[in-house]
Design a protein around this motif. Structure first.
Motif, mmCIF file in Angstrom:
data_model
loop_
_atom_site.group_PDB
_atom_site.id
_atom_site.type_symbol
_atom_site.label_atom_id
_atom_site.label_comp_id
_atom_site.label_asym_id
_atom_site.label_seq_id
_atom_site.Cartn_x
_atom_site.Cartn_y
_atom_site.Cartn_z
ATOM 1 N N LEU A 252 -45.370 53.694 6.278
ATOM 2 C CA LEU A 252 -45.472 54.473 5.044
ATOM 3 C C LEU A 252 -44.723 55.799 5.169
ATOM 4 O O LEU A 252 -44.017 56.220 4.244
ATOM 5 C CB LEU A 252 -46.949 54.727 4.720
ATOM 6 C CG LEU A 252 -47.763 53.503 4.270
ATOM 7 C CD1 LEU A 252 -49.224 53.877 4.096
ATOM 8 C CD2 LEU A 252 -47.203 52.929 2.983
ATOM 9 N N GLU A 253 -44.872 56.455 6.314
ATOM 10 C CA GLU A 253 -44.144 57.712 6.511
ATOM 11 C C GLU A 253 -42.637 57.483 6.530
ATOM 12 O O GLU A 253 -41.863 58.313 6.025
ATOM 13 C CB GLU A 253 -44.600 58.361 7.811
ATOM 14 C CG GLU A 253 -46.024 58.889 7.775
ATOM 15 C CD GLU A 253 -46.380 59.635 9.044
ATOM 16 O OE1 GLU A 253 -45.459 59.972 9.816
ATOM 17 O OE2 GLU A 253 -47.583 59.888 9.270
ATOM 18 N N VAL A 255 -40.984 55.188 4.920
ATOM 19 C CA VAL A 255 -40.527 54.947 3.553
ATOM 20 C C VAL A 255 -40.541 56.242 2.748
ATOM 21 O O VAL A 255 -39.615 56.537 1.971
ATOM 22 C CB VAL A 255 -41.398 53.863 2.898
ATOM 23 C CG1 VAL A 255 -41.087 53.752 1.413
ATOM 24 C CG2 VAL A 255 -41.179 52.523 3.579
ATOM 25 N N ARG A 256 -41.592 57.042 2.914
ATOM 26 C CA ARG A 256 -41.705 58.275 2.137
ATOM 27 C C ARG A 256 -40.646 59.309 2.514
ATOM 28 O O ARG A 256 -40.367 60.219 1.732
ATOM 29 C CB ARG A 256 -43.093 58.876 2.337
ATOM 30 C CG ARG A 256 -44.207 58.075 1.665
ATOM 31 C CD ARG A 256 -45.561 58.509 2.140
ATOM 32 N NE ARG A 256 -46.622 57.668 1.569
ATOM 33 C CZ ARG A 256 -47.869 57.627 2.023
ATOM 34 N NH1 ARG A 256 -48.220 58.386 3.072
ATOM 35 N NH2 ARG A 256 -48.761 56.857 1.451
ATOM 36 N N ALA A 257 -40.057 59.175 3.687
ATOM 37 C CA ALA A 257 -39.033 60.133 4.126
ATOM 38 C C ALA A 257 -37.655 59.822 3.571
ATOM 39 O O ALA A 257 -36.703 60.560 3.849
ATOM 40 C CB ALA A 257 -38.980 60.177 5.647
ATOM 41 N N THR A 258 -37.527 58.744 2.813
ATOM 42 C CA THR A 258 -36.216 58.377 2.258
ATOM 43 C C THR A 258 -35.918 59.213 1.014
ATOM 44 O O THR A 258 -36.830 59.710 0.339
ATOM 45 C CB THR A 258 -36.211 56.884 1.902
ATOM 46 O OG1 THR A 258 -37.286 56.609 0.986
ATOM 47 C CG2 THR A 258 -36.399 56.036 3.149
ATOM 48 N N HIS A 259 -34.596 59.325 0.710
ATOM 49 C CA HIS A 259 -34.166 60.173 -0.410
ATOM 50 C C HIS A 259 -33.183 59.474 -1.350
ATOM 51 O O HIS A 259 -32.742 60.084 -2.330
ATOM 52 C CB HIS A 259 -33.524 61.462 0.120
ATOM 53 C CG HIS A 259 -34.451 62.259 0.991
ATOM 54 N ND1 HIS A 259 -35.525 62.978 0.489
ATOM 55 C CD2 HIS A 259 -34.478 62.427 2.339
ATOM 56 C CE1 HIS A 259 -36.162 63.577 1.488
ATOM 57 N NE2 HIS A 259 -35.553 63.255 2.621
ATOM 58 N N VAL A 264 -33.933 53.703 1.434
ATOM 59 C CA VAL A 264 -35.124 52.859 1.277
ATOM 60 C C VAL A 264 -34.831 51.444 1.767
ATOM 61 O O VAL A 264 -35.655 50.813 2.455
ATOM 62 C CB VAL A 264 -35.576 52.841 -0.198
ATOM 63 C CG1 VAL A 264 -36.789 51.934 -0.361
ATOM 64 C CG2 VAL A 264 -35.903 54.235 -0.671
ATOM 65 N N ASP A 280 -49.960 47.900 1.248
ATOM 66 C CA ASP A 280 -49.649 49.322 1.040
ATOM 67 C C ASP A 280 -48.179 49.616 1.311
ATOM 68 O O ASP A 280 -47.548 50.410 0.591
ATOM 69 C CB ASP A 280 -50.524 50.184 1.950
ATOM 70 C CG ASP A 280 -51.975 50.187 1.499
ATOM 71 O OD1 ASP A 280 -52.218 49.888 0.322
ATOM 72 O OD2 ASP A 280 -52.860 50.476 2.332
ATOM 73 N N GLU A 284 -45.586 50.856 -1.519
ATOM 74 C CA GLU A 284 -44.935 52.162 -1.357
ATOM 75 C C GLU A 284 -43.418 52.020 -1.382
ATOM 76 O O GLU A 284 -42.711 52.824 -2.025
ATOM 77 C CB GLU A 284 -45.381 52.793 -0.043
ATOM 78 C CG GLU A 284 -44.858 54.194 0.200
ATOM 79 C CD GLU A 284 -45.449 55.217 -0.758
ATOM 80 O OE1 GLU A 284 -44.758 56.219 -1.051
ATOM 81 O OE2 GLU A 284 -46.591 55.024 -1.197
ATOM 82 N N GLN A 287 -42.254 51.133 -5.008
ATOM 83 C CA GLN A 287 -42.365 52.288 -5.903
ATOM 84 C C GLN A 287 -41.340 53.350 -5.562
ATOM 85 O O GLN A 287 -40.741 53.961 -6.461
ATOM 86 C CB GLN A 287 -43.781 52.853 -5.813
ATOM 87 C CG GLN A 287 -44.085 53.926 -6.849
ATOM 88 C CD GLN A 287 -45.535 54.345 -6.822
ATOM 89 O OE1 GLN A 287 -46.232 54.146 -5.836
ATOM 90 N NE2 GLN A 287 -45.995 54.930 -7.921
ATOM 91 N N ARG A 288 -41.108 53.555 -4.254
ATOM 92 C CA ARG A 288 -40.115 54.548 -3.846
ATOM 93 C C ARG A 288 -38.717 54.134 -4.301
ATOM 94 O O ARG A 288 -37.913 54.970 -4.754
ATOM 95 C CB ARG A 288 -40.144 54.711 -2.320
ATOM 96 C CG ARG A 288 -39.307 55.861 -1.792
ATOM 97 C CD ARG A 288 -39.905 57.183 -2.169
ATOM 98 N NE ARG A 288 -39.146 58.292 -1.614
ATOM 99 C CZ ARG A 288 -39.370 59.561 -1.913
ATOM 100 N NH1 ARG A 288 -40.349 59.887 -2.754
ATOM 101 N NH2 ARG A 288 -38.645 60.532 -1.384
#
Length: 430
Positions: A252-253, A255-259, A264, A280, A284, A287-288
């Motif tokens: 999750l971290e 994926v969330r660190a992508t811009h 992604v 999850d 994530e 959605q990202r």
């Protein structure tokens, strides 16, 4: 048994001697001019045996007398070795007991005693390894006392001793200890540098992998931490449940660190099949990807395993995952200018027909019907979902969708009522 055998042997020797000497009338004549000496053979043999015994005892006595200095030197070395090992045991005992000052002093005493032995010209068998371990214990005690200057001093000496051939086994331990100290000092870069100096076999040990995992987490290197967590789970350092939970959090971290969508996609490609099947993580990532402007078709492809679990039964997903799945799918349909494809339409319709009491499926089917401009069926499904929906935000969105449908029919009264209900649901959710 042994005594009986010796006794029988003595009896045999006595009998043989009696038989030989009792009837032996031989003589030995010695001519020593101008004399002649006649001796019994038995007497000559007895004298030879006694002479050999006396000579042997005399030589043993001389050897013992000449070895006294060597024995004294060996005794002194033995006493020093006992003192060294006693001080080493004291140092270890004080270290595990938390008496770090005493442990350091005992370790320094070991070094002093070993140096005195070396100065005397003697050499212990494992002298280099002993110095390495002793300096490492002293450095560990100094580290516990937050004395970094003294710790670094002992550590440099330990590392220098570990470079010798006799102390190669202790070198890995020195590097591992240095990595742990670097982590305690919050220096993840130094910890990774020390771990990189380990041989390949030592680097894959559980203790080294744990240190590498902590360093990667501290440095926020999520990909390295995820790979290390996989190895730790494989080596059973983590249980299957704990390893899965750690991998899920790291994924999750990551994926969330992508811009951007490309990042992604790269993050998704680095995940293994087990991690991609985690609801999850798939939610994530999808959605990202949608938030960053990625392709909706790819996002829905990533959601297929989660959707299959939901189609078999909403109870297979954790609370909130079904709602989030519906929201992400709704977002993917809204982000695409085209109507939902026939495959997903068939999947949604089949799931809604198989689970007619599942409100989230009725809501999703109503949203898809709106996208297909099936106004009547969309209104029917959305109204049915309102009586069963538990999530306040979904209820709010359902009322908004009904308001839009009422506006399509130019029914201002129904639209106003729907907007008021949506506003009430929004205020309650806050």
């Amino acid at each position: 048994m042994r005594f009986a055998l010796w006794l029988m042997a003595l009896f045999g020797i006595a009998v043989a001697t009696a038989l030989f000497a009792g009837n032996n009338h031989a003589t030995v004549t010695v001519f020593w001019a101008p004399n002649r000496i006649d001796l019994s053979l038995n007497l000559v043999l007895l004298c030879l045996a006694l002479s050999f015994l006396v000579l042997h005892l005399a030589l043993r006595a001389l050897a013992a007398m000449f070895s006294i200095p060597q024995q004294a030197r060996r005794w002194r070395l033995q006493q020093r070795e006992r003192a060294i090992y006693a001080a080493l045991l004291d140092s270890l005992s004080h270290l595990v007991a938390g008496r770090f000052i005493r442990s350091r002093k005992a370790a320094e005493l070991v070094v002093t005693l070993e140096e005195s032995v070396a100065a005397s010209g003697e050499l212990l068998i494992h002298a280099q390894r002993l110095r390495t371990i002793t300096h490492l214990i002293a450095a560990e005690s100094a580290h516990a006392l937050q004395d970094r200057t003294l710790r670094d001093s002992h550590f440099r000496q330990s590392l220098a001793m570990a470079s010798s051939r006799d102390a190669q086994d202790a070198r890995d331990g020195v590097h591992l200890r240095a990595a742990r100290w670097a982590l305690d000092d919050r220096d993840a870069t130094a910890a990774v540098e020390w771990l990189d100096q380990l041989p390949l076999g030592a680097a894959r040990r559980t203790v080294a992998l744990r240190l590498r995992f902590k360093a990667a987490r501290m440095a926020r290197r999520n990909m390295d931490a995820l790979e290390t967590a996989r190895l730790l789970t494989k080596h059973r350092a983590f249980s299957a449940e704990v390893g899965s939970s750690i991998a899920r959090g790291l994924a999750l971290e990551l994926v969330r660190a992508t811009h951007d969508p490309l990042q992604v996609q790269r993050a998704w490609d680095t995940l293994d099949s087990t991690e991609r099947l985690m609801p999850d993580v798939a939610l994530e990532a999808s959605q990202r990807l949608l938030v960053l402007g990625g392709t909706a078709t790819v996002a829905r492809q990533w959601l297929l395993p989660v959707w299959d679990s939901m189609a078999r039964g909403v109870h297979l997903l954790q609370p909130g995952q079904a709602v989030r799945l519906v929201r992400v799918l709704e977002q993917s349909f809204a982000s695409s200018s085209e109507a939902p494809d026939g495959v997903w339409l068939a999947k949604i319709e089949a799931a809604q027909m198989a689970n007619p009491r599942e409100a989230v499926l009725q809501y999703l089917a109503g949203v898809v019907c709106m996208r297909l401009q099936l106004w009547g069926k969309a209104q029917q499904l959305l109204k049915q979902s309102l009586t069963l929906l538990e999530d306040a935000e979904l209820r709010c969105d359902a009322w908004r969708a009904l308001a839009e449908l009422a506006e399509q029919r130019q029914d201002s009264a129904s639209a106003t009522h729907a907007y008021r209900q949506a506003l009430n649901q929004a205020s309650r959710s806050r």
